[in-house]
Design a protein around this motif. Structure first.
Motif, PDB file in Angstrom:
ATOM      1  N   SER A 149       0.597  -1.010   0.387  1.00 30.91           N
ATOM      2  CA  SER A 149       0.336   0.211   0.156  1.00 30.91           C
ATOM      3  C   SER A 149       0.883   1.487   0.254  1.00 30.91           C
ATOM      4  O   SER A 149       0.612   2.828  -0.804  1.00 30.91           O
ATOM      5  N   ALA A 150       2.226   1.607   0.459  1.00 36.79           N
ATOM      6  CA  ALA A 150       2.945   2.643   0.817  1.00 36.79           C
ATOM      7  C   ALA A 150       3.510   2.196  -0.687  1.00 36.79           C
ATOM      8  O   ALA A 150       3.379   3.884  -0.833  1.00 36.79           O
ATOM      9  N   LYS A 200       4.008   6.237  -5.434  1.00 35.82           N
ATOM     10  CA  LYS A 200       3.676   6.301  -6.924  1.00 35.82           C
ATOM     11  C   LYS A 200       2.634   6.759  -6.710  1.00 35.82           C
ATOM     12  O   LYS A 200       2.666   7.898  -8.470  1.00 35.82           O
ATOM     13  N   ALA A 201       1.252   6.838  -6.639  1.00 37.16           N
ATOM     14  CA  ALA A 201       0.397   8.208  -7.225  1.00 37.16           C
ATOM     15  C   ALA A 201       0.998   9.458  -6.788  1.00 37.16           C
ATOM     16  O   ALA A 201       1.095  10.682  -7.741  1.00 37.16           O
ATOM     17  N   HIS A 202       2.157   9.705  -5.506  1.00 33.00           N
ATOM     18  CA  HIS A 202       2.006  10.989  -5.064  1.00 33.00           C
ATOM     19  C   HIS A 202       3.264  10.893  -6.815  1.00 33.00           C
ATOM     20  O   HIS A 202       3.215  12.586  -6.892  1.00 33.00           O
ATOM     21  N   LEU A 203       4.190  10.255  -6.956  1.00 35.35           N
ATOM     22  CA  LEU A 203       5.200  11.344  -7.499  1.00 35.35           C
ATOM     23  C   LEU A 203       4.692  11.738  -8.774  1.00 35.35           C
ATOM     24  O   LEU A 203       4.005  12.244  -9.772  1.00 35.35           O
ATOM     25  N   PRO A 253      -2.575  12.318  -2.673  1.00 35.08           N
ATOM     26  CA  PRO A 253      -2.530  10.582  -2.167  1.00 35.08           C
ATOM     27  C   PRO A 253      -2.515  10.844  -1.209  1.00 35.08           C
ATOM     28  O   PRO A 253      -3.251   9.848  -0.066  1.00 35.08           O
ATOM     29  N   VAL A 254      -0.528  10.976  -0.686  1.00 36.62           N
ATOM     30  CA  VAL A 254      -0.152  10.309   0.365  1.00 36.62           C
ATOM     31  C   VAL A 254      -0.839  10.813   1.552  1.00 36.62           C
ATOM     32  O   VAL A 254      -0.751  10.670   2.242  1.00 36.62           O
ATOM     33  N   VAL A 255      -1.194  12.918   0.711  1.00 33.90           N
ATOM     34  CA  VAL A 255      -1.873  13.738   2.369  1.00 33.90           C
ATOM     35  C   VAL A 255      -3.424  12.753   2.409  1.00 33.90           C
ATOM     36  O   VAL A 255      -3.679  12.705   3.590  1.00 33.90           O
ATOM     37  N   LYS A 256      -3.899  12.661   1.154  1.00 36.33           N
ATOM     38  CA  LYS A 256      -5.618  11.959   1.571  1.00 36.33           C
ATOM     39  C   LYS A 256      -5.358  10.959   2.603  1.00 36.33           C
ATOM     40  O   LYS A 256      -6.462  10.826   3.179  1.00 36.33           O
ATOM     41  N   ALA A 257      -4.124   9.313   1.836  1.00 37.05           N
ATOM     42  CA  ALA A 257      -3.911   9.116   2.813  1.00 37.05           C
ATOM     43  C   ALA A 257      -3.969   8.450   4.028  1.00 37.05           C
ATOM     44  O   ALA A 257      -4.321   8.412   5.083  1.00 37.05           O
ATOM     45  N   GLY A 258      -3.766   9.852   5.063  1.00 34.89           N
ATOM     46  CA  GLY A 258      -2.760  10.222   6.150  1.00 34.89           C
ATOM     47  C   GLY A 258      -1.884  10.185   6.461  1.00 34.89           C
ATOM     48  O   GLY A 258      -1.351  10.265   7.938  1.00 34.89           O
ATOM     49  N   GLY A 299      16.255  11.336 -17.347  1.00 35.02           N
ATOM     50  CA  GLY A 299      14.819  11.067 -17.767  1.00 35.02           C
ATOM     51  C   GLY A 299      13.924  11.737 -16.306  1.00 35.02           C
ATOM     52  O   GLY A 299      14.345  12.369 -15.751  1.00 35.02           O
ATOM     53  N   ASP A 300      13.043  10.803 -16.267  1.00 35.18           N
ATOM     54  CA  ASP A 300      11.668  11.887 -15.434  1.00 35.18           C
ATOM     55  C   ASP A 300      11.522  11.048 -14.546  1.00 35.18           C
ATOM     56  O   ASP A 300      11.188   9.912 -14.424  1.00 35.18           O
ATOM     57  N   ILE A 301      12.046  11.432 -13.063  1.00 35.68           N
ATOM     58  CA  ILE A 301      11.744  10.535 -10.732  1.00 35.68           C
ATOM     59  C   ILE A 301      10.631  10.658 -11.235  1.00 35.68           C
ATOM     60  O   ILE A 301      10.297   9.967 -10.433  1.00 35.68           O
ATOM     61  N   THR A 302       9.594  11.537 -11.693  1.00 42.22           N
ATOM     62  CA  THR A 302       8.446  11.871 -11.308  1.00 42.22           C
ATOM     63  C   THR A 302       7.312  10.027 -11.785  1.00 42.22           C
ATOM     64  O   THR A 302       6.150  10.051 -11.447  1.00 42.22           O
ATOM     65  N   LEU A 303       7.711   9.290 -12.575  1.00 41.18           N
ATOM     66  CA  LEU A 303       7.727   8.775 -13.042  1.00 41.18           C
ATOM     67  C   LEU A 303       7.726   7.124 -12.852  1.00 41.18           C
ATOM     68  O   LEU A 303       8.490   6.436 -12.451  1.00 41.18           O
TER      69      LEU A 303
END
Length: 139
Positions: free
Chosen positions: A47-48, A53-56, A102-107, A135-139
Motif C-alpha cells: 500500500s505504501a 507511485k501515486a504521489h509521484l 494521495p499520500v496526504v489524502k491517506a494521512g 529521465g523523468d523521476i516522477t514516473l
C-alpha cells in the motif's frame, strides 16, 4: 568543480522580468509547503509503495500545470519529508493542491503552508532542469 553561468544573463532584462512577474528586486511571492510525517504511517509495504507511485504521478501532473516551481524530498528520515514551492497566489489554493496528493489524502503526510518570497527566476527552474536531466523521476 567550477559551475559556468550563462554568459548572456549579465544585465537587467525588463522583458524577462515582466514575463516572470518579478518585482523591482527580481523577486516573487510563492507558497511553500512542508510535507511532514504524520502518526498515520501504518500502511503495509504494498500500500505504501502504491501511494508513493501515486504521489509521484500527482507531482508530475502539477509540474505540467506549472503549479510548482520545486518539489523535492529530504534524504534523511526526520519529521519533514519534503518541500513543495507553489507558484500560486494564496495559501488556500496551495491547500487545495496539497489535498490532491494521495499520500496526504491517506494521512501518511501532513502539510504546513507558508507564504514565501524568493527569486522570480525559480519559475524557470523546471525548464532548466529538463535540459540537464536524461529521465523523468516522477514516473
Amino acid at each position: 568543480m567550477k559551475i559556468q553561468l550563462m554568459k548572456n544573463i549579465t544585465k537587467f532584462n525588463a522583458k524577462l522580468a515582466k514575463e516572470l512577474q518579478a518585482d523591482q528586486y527580481g523577486m516573487s511571492k510563492y507558497i511553500i509547503a512542508l510535507l511532514k510525517k504524520s502518526s498515520k504511517r501504518n500502511h503495509d509495504s504494498q500500500s505504501a509503495e502504491k501511494l508513493q507511485k501515486a504521489h509521484l504521478e500527482n507531482i508530475g501532473r502539477l509540474l505540467k500545470k506549472s503549479k510548482f516551481v520545486l518539489a523535492v524530498p529530504f534524504l534523511d528520515d526526520d519529521e519533514i519529508r519534503g518541500v513543495y514551492i507553489f507558484n500560486v497566489e494564496t495559501i488556500e489554493e496551495a491547500k487545495t493542491l496539497t489535498e490532491s496528493d494521495p499520500v496526504v489524502k491517506a494521512g501518511r503526510l501532513v502539510v504546513e503552508l507558508h507564504s514565501w518570497y524568493g527569486s522570480a527566476a525559480l519559475k524557470q527552474l523546471s525548464d532548466l532542469h529538463e535540459s540537464i536531466s536524461k529521465g523523468d523521476i516522477t514516473l
